[in-house]
Write an enzyme that holds these catalytic residues in place. Structure first.
Site, mmCIF file in Angstrom:
data_model
loop_
_atom_site.group_PDB
_atom_site.id
_atom_site.type_symbol
_atom_site.label_atom_id
_atom_site.label_comp_id
_atom_site.label_asym_id
_atom_site.label_seq_id
_atom_site.Cartn_x
_atom_site.Cartn_y
_atom_site.Cartn_z
ATOM 1 N N SER A 140 132.235 42.380 -48.106
ATOM 2 C CA SER A 140 131.134 40.240 -47.921
ATOM 3 C C SER A 140 131.635 39.558 -49.553
ATOM 4 O O SER A 140 131.684 38.509 -49.042
ATOM 5 C CB SER A 140 129.764 40.857 -49.138
ATOM 6 O OG SER A 140 128.913 41.762 -47.967
ATOM 7 N N HIS A 159 129.580 38.143 -54.079
ATOM 8 C CA HIS A 159 130.093 37.188 -53.249
ATOM 9 C C HIS A 159 130.330 36.085 -53.894
ATOM 10 O O HIS A 159 131.019 34.561 -52.942
ATOM 11 C CB HIS A 159 128.385 37.036 -52.520
ATOM 12 C CG HIS A 159 127.165 38.074 -52.184
ATOM 13 N ND1 HIS A 159 126.369 38.473 -51.598
ATOM 14 C CD2 HIS A 159 128.478 39.654 -51.521
ATOM 15 C CE1 HIS A 159 126.471 39.697 -50.797
ATOM 16 N NE2 HIS A 159 127.174 40.153 -50.958
#
Length: 216
Positions: free
Chosen positions: A128, A191
């Site tokens: 991610s 992220h």
């Protein structure tokens, strides 16, 4: 039309790593994940892994954790967005620079997670952080472009703007967080770190490619 070699390689490595996880029986499967995931407290040296856990070192775990995933849905979601966004960024940067860029975005995500909670003993896995960096790159390079689906021998333009797909990615991450139980934490800082890293690095990487006059 050159295939997205680097993107294909990353997808294959992630799938192979997941298959290894799935074929191992417990407790070997958990030991494999623990040994090759990124554990902030282990990376900082505050904690040590159990001696029977396989590992290639805490530095290597920063890289290997990008290719591990918690479950098949985690893997499928990440690989979908990697495939949708990776091709356009790889075309802009070139195969080798794209691969380096991808890894640096993943490292940026891991670094943000460590800075957020250096004493955490929760294993962090997934692509991610790196994919967040690709999303940032895609929006900066092609802010008004449509998504392109890469199929064998052809590219198909999808009626979805890049910035809308970015919103979809963030929405999926939010749903994962809501659906997660108390022990399944979403690495939001990873992220964010990956996205910021991608935003900072994409233009220098593209410019350095243009100045070199050669395709990697």
């Amino acid at each position: 039309m050159r295939p997205p070699y680097a993107t294909v390689t990353i997808v294959v490595l992630c799938v192979l790593a997941f298959l290894v996880q799935e074929t191992l029986a417990e407790p070997a499967a958990w030991d494999f994940v623990l040994g090759f995931s990124m554990v902030p407290a282990v990376v900082t040296g505050d904690r040590l892994l159990p001696p029977d856990v396989p590992s290639l070192g805490r530095a290597f775990s920063l890289l290997s954790s990008m290719f591990l995933h918690a479950d098949v849905w985690h893997l499928a979601g990440n690989m979908l967005f990697l495939w949708l966004f990776g091709d356009s960024v790889e075309m802009a940067l070139g195969h080798v620079r794209y691969g380096v860029f991808y890894l640096l975005c993943g490292l940026g995500g891991a670094g943000a997670e460590i800075l957020h909670d250096p004493a955490s003993i929760d294993p962090v896995v997934g692509a991610s952080g790196a994919i967040s960096g690709l999303l940032a790159a895609a929006v900066m390079l092609h802010p008004r472009a449509w998504l392109v689906l890469v199929l064998p021998g052809r590219r198909v333009s999808l009626p979805v703007p890049v910035y809308v797909a970015l919103g979809g990615w963030l929405g999926i991450q939010g749903l994962e967080a809501v659906a997660a139980d108390l022990e399944a934490m979403v690495a939001w800082w990873s992220h964010l770190g990956g996205f910021v890293t991608g935003t900072i690095l994409v233009l220098p990487f593209r410019h350095s490619r243009g100045q070199s006059g050669a395709r990697p």
